[in-house]
Design an enzyme around this catalytic site. Structure first.
Site, PDB file in Angstrom:
ATOM      1  N   LEU A 187       0.899  -1.189   0.196  1.00  0.00           N
ATOM      2  CA  LEU A 187      -0.006  -0.011   0.044  1.00  0.00           C
ATOM      3  C   LEU A 187       1.108   1.264  -0.109  1.00  0.00           C
ATOM      4  CD1 LEU A 187      -2.737   1.369   0.041  1.00  0.00           C
ATOM      5  CD2 LEU A 187      -2.458   1.228   2.756  1.00  0.00           C
ATOM      6  N   ALA A 188       1.922   1.435   0.912  1.00  0.00           N
ATOM      7  CA  ALA A 188       2.407   2.676   1.069  1.00  0.00           C
ATOM      8  C   ALA A 188       3.407   2.759  -0.084  1.00  0.00           C
ATOM      9  CB  ALA A 188       3.522   2.479   2.170  1.00  0.00           C
ATOM     10  N   ASP A 189       3.841   1.637  -0.751  1.00  0.00           N
ATOM     11  CA  ASP A 189       4.670   1.763  -2.048  1.00  0.00           C
ATOM     12  C   ASP A 189       3.815   2.254  -3.132  1.00  0.00           C
ATOM     13  OD1 ASP A 189       7.501   0.688  -1.338  1.00  0.00           O
ATOM     14  OD2 ASP A 189       6.221  -0.995  -0.654  1.00  0.00           O
ATOM     15  N   GLY A 190       2.664   1.837  -3.329  1.00  0.00           N
ATOM     16  CA  GLY A 190       1.777   2.244  -4.217  1.00  0.00           C
ATOM     17  C   GLY A 190       1.456   3.758  -4.203  1.00  0.00           C
TER      18      GLY A 190
ATOM     19  N   GLY B  21       4.317   5.489  -5.184  1.00  0.00           N
ATOM     20  CA  GLY B  21       4.858   5.642  -6.637  1.00  0.00           C
ATOM     21  C   GLY B  21       3.787   6.646  -7.190  1.00  0.00           C
TER      22      GLY B  21
END
Length: 395
Positions: free
Chosen positions: A165-168, A171
């Site tokens: 989630l945090a990566d998305g 991004g």
């Protein structure tokens, strides 16, 4: 016509956040060159489900990218990246702070080579500060942002999401930051450095938590599927065992819901006039809604909610998503031809544009699939490419 067809992007990041940003640019026409280690490849190749050893997450994450396998820890690999940067618009990287500098590829060095370059740096904790040198992943951002602390049942543990989630979110934020930098370049003629810490973008989606804490000392508690801003808002089980989600963020919707379930008297209560007031009486509201829904099958509940224009949705698993007619109408999923698997079904581009739509031209490719082509564009002769491959600098 695609919006970003004249843009060249170097994706030298690994796993999810940085590569997601590059994927979004590639979806709208940017020429994205994915740099991977010649022997290890990007770790995302081995994440998640696979078919005959070919990772499906990789197929989506690296769609619309050319893949060049280059060892950046070697001087000759660094020279390849330097020459690529000279002819590119954006470099996305997520090495630990100091790594590019150690490789003589510091942003200031790259900007001397190409003053118009956007150097997009993405790390767990940013380029400076007491934690900057630590390895950082989206999981740590979900923990440190307050997300995990407020997620889960009131009597249960803090809960992490079962996805990146945090990566998305990071991004998405980085793709936006890059577009802002490119717009600024139109005015200044100069590139710049973007410093994005994965721990920060997710904070923006959690609302005014820090504002409320600083002003009122409020520390959010876990509320399960309930909201601290409005009620009723929860998941409810139907007579036939299905789960539905209901939201009443808008006052008229809340009035329609309680009237539908046979409690119009609640609308007349003074506390019902605001989301905050309804939250104070959430148990009474949930009992009214839950008991009404429990006596009916899901299809009937959804139909009745639609009749009164109240907000309801079934809780889907992926099999439901794949067969849903609304997603089909939006062309949310597409079958993309693939040289390894024949065809791969994946999510389409994020949004539709009337004049310059995006498209998925190909899925993620085998390791080093485009190395020779990329180096030839940099004027490397065939014999030099062969020598670099023999020395293990490329694959």
């Amino acid at each position: 016509m695609t919006s970003l067809a004249d843009l060249r992007v170097i994706d030298a990041a690994t796993l999810f956040a940085g590569p997601s940003a590059a994927m979004m640019l590639g979806d709208f026409g940017a020429d994205v060159i994915k740099i991977e280690h010649p022997r290890r490849g990007d770790p995302s190749r081995g994440h998640g489900a696979s078919v005959d050893g070919v990772g499906l997450w990789w197929k989506t994450l690296s769609r619309n990218k050319r893949t060049a396998a280059v060892d950046l820890s070697q001087a000759e690999g660094q020279e390849i990246l330097r020459r690529l940067a000279e002819r590119s618009d954006v470099l996305i990287e997520n090495f630990r702070p100091g790594t590019l500098e150690r490789w003589n590829l510091a942003p200031e060095d790259l900007l001397r080579v190409n003053p118009r370059l956007i150097v997009a740096r993405m790390t767990g904790f940013g380029q400076f500060g007491p934690m900057s040198a630590r390895p950082g992943f989206g999981t740590l951002a979900e923990a440190m942002s307050g997300f995990a602390a407020m997620t889960g049942q009131p009597d249960g543990p803090p809960t992490l999401p079962p996805l990146a989630l945090a990566d998305g979110i990071a991004g998405l934020a980085m793709s936006y930051a890059i577009m802002v930098a490119l717009r600024a370049r139109e005015s200044t003629g100069r590139g710049q450095v973007i410093d994005l810490a994965i721990i920060e973008p997710i904070l923006g989606l959690l609302g005014p938590q820090v504002s409320a804490y600083k002003a009122l000392g409020i520390v959010p508690e876990r509320t399960g599927n309930r909201s601290t801003s409005n009620a009723p808002r929860n998941t409810y089980r139907t007579r036939d065992g299905r789960w539905l989600a209901i939201s009443t963020s808008a006052q008229p919707i809340a009035e329609r819901v309680v009237t539908l379930v046979g409690r119009p008297d609640l609308v007349e209560q003074p506390w019902f006039a605001s989301g905050h007031g309804r939250v104070q009486h959430v148990d009474e509201l949930d009992e009214a809604v839950a008991s009404w829904i429990a006596e009916r099958d899901a299809d009937e509940v959804i139909a009745r909610f639609e009749e009164v224009q109240a907000a309801v949705a079934p809780i889907y698993d992926v099999s439901d998503v794949a067969g849903d007619p609304q997603y089909a109408a939006l062309n949310t999923f597409v079958d993309v031809p693939d040289e390894e698997l024949g065809s791969v079904t994946m999510q389409n581009v994020l949004f539709r544009m009337s004049d310059t739509p995006g498209e998925i031209r190909w899925p993620g490719r085998p390791l080093g699939r485009d190395t020779d082509e990329v180096l030839a564009e940099l004027d490397y002769p065939d014999e030099r490419i062969a020598a670099l491959r023999e020395a293990g600098v490329i694959a």
